[in-house]
Scaffold this motif. Structure first.
Motif, PDB file in Angstrom:
ATOM      1  N   LYS A  25      -3.097 -70.622 -46.390  1.00 56.38           N
ATOM      2  CA  LYS A  25      -2.342 -69.389 -46.154  1.00 56.38           C
ATOM      3  C   LYS A  25      -1.965 -68.632 -47.427  1.00 56.38           C
ATOM      4  O   LYS A  25      -1.204 -67.682 -47.375  1.00 56.38           O
ATOM      5  CB  LYS A  25      -1.119 -69.671 -45.290  1.00 56.38           C
ATOM      6  CG  LYS A  25      -0.193 -70.730 -45.823  1.00 56.38           C
ATOM      7  CD  LYS A  25       0.884 -71.051 -44.807  1.00 56.38           C
ATOM      8  CE  LYS A  25       1.703 -72.220 -45.310  1.00 56.38           C
ATOM      9  NZ  LYS A  25       2.358 -72.935 -44.281  1.00 56.38           N
ATOM     10  N   THR A  27      -2.026 -65.945 -50.273  1.00 54.71           N
ATOM     11  CA  THR A  27      -2.482 -64.548 -50.261  1.00 54.71           C
ATOM     12  C   THR A  27      -3.091 -64.195 -51.620  1.00 54.71           C
ATOM     13  O   THR A  27      -2.840 -64.877 -52.621  1.00 54.71           O
ATOM     14  CB  THR A  27      -1.310 -63.587 -49.986  1.00 54.71           C
ATOM     15  OG1 THR A  27      -0.392 -63.675 -51.077  1.00 54.71           O
ATOM     16  CG2 THR A  27      -0.609 -63.920 -48.674  1.00 54.71           C
ATOM     17  N   THR A  28      -3.836 -63.105 -51.636  1.00 55.33           N
ATOM     18  CA  THR A  28      -4.421 -62.627 -52.890  1.00 55.33           C
ATOM     19  C   THR A  28      -3.300 -62.264 -53.868  1.00 55.33           C
ATOM     20  O   THR A  28      -3.411 -62.522 -55.069  1.00 55.33           O
ATOM     21  CB  THR A  28      -5.338 -61.412 -52.628  1.00 55.33           C
ATOM     22  OG1 THR A  28      -6.331 -61.807 -51.677  1.00 55.33           O
ATOM     23  CG2 THR A  28      -6.037 -60.941 -53.884  1.00 55.33           C
ATOM     24  N   ASN A  48     -12.305 -66.748 -46.940  1.00 54.31           N
ATOM     25  CA  ASN A  48     -11.644 -66.645 -45.642  1.00 54.31           C
ATOM     26  C   ASN A  48     -12.544 -67.085 -44.489  1.00 54.31           C
ATOM     27  O   ASN A  48     -12.110 -67.134 -43.355  1.00 54.31           O
ATOM     28  CB  ASN A  48     -11.114 -65.230 -45.407  1.00 54.31           C
ATOM     29  CG  ASN A  48     -12.184 -64.171 -45.563  1.00 54.31           C
ATOM     30  OD1 ASN A  48     -13.371 -64.481 -45.613  1.00 54.31           O
ATOM     31  ND2 ASN A  48     -11.769 -62.924 -45.659  1.00 54.31           N
TER      32      ASN A  48
END
Length: 118
Positions: A25, A27-28, A48
């Protein structure tokens, strides 16, 4: 000129890091937060797809920043997971893909000519 710029780097060192064992989970933005501490980043690609989840490519502007990040973030704990940080090596990936392609071609030829493995 500073000593860092004149130091010889091992041949596998490059600006692209391949990161494994990431929390699914992440994030970038969180990736930029963690990896950006070591220098300017050109791009981050977080996997992803089903087979690329938990991995990312981090591309630095400068090879010495990538080296510094690789050394400091190896084994770094994020959300209970310890990062595996490697230098991306295109030739190893290509070699693996070529091997798979050759195996597939061999299977196809065996099937076409009715050759058994036994």
């Amino acid at each position: 000129m500073n000593a860092q710029r004149t130091a010889r780097l091992p041949p596998d060192v490059n600006r692209v890091l391949f990161v494994r064992n990431l929390p699914f989970k992440i994030t970038t933005e969180e990736m930029y937060e963690v990896f950006g501490k070591y220098g300017a980043i050109r791009q981050i690609r977080v996997g992803n797809a089903q087979d690329t989840r938990g991995t990312a490519f981090v591309i630095y502007e400068d090879i010495f920043d990538a080296k510094n990040a690789c050394e400091h973030l190896q084994g770094f704990n994020i959300l209970g997971r310890y990062l595996i940080v490697l230098y991306y090596q295109q030739n190893k990936i290509t070699k693996k893909m070529n091997l798979q392609k050759k195996e597939d071609e061999l299977k196809e030829m065996k099937a076409r000519y009715g050759v058994d493995d036994e």
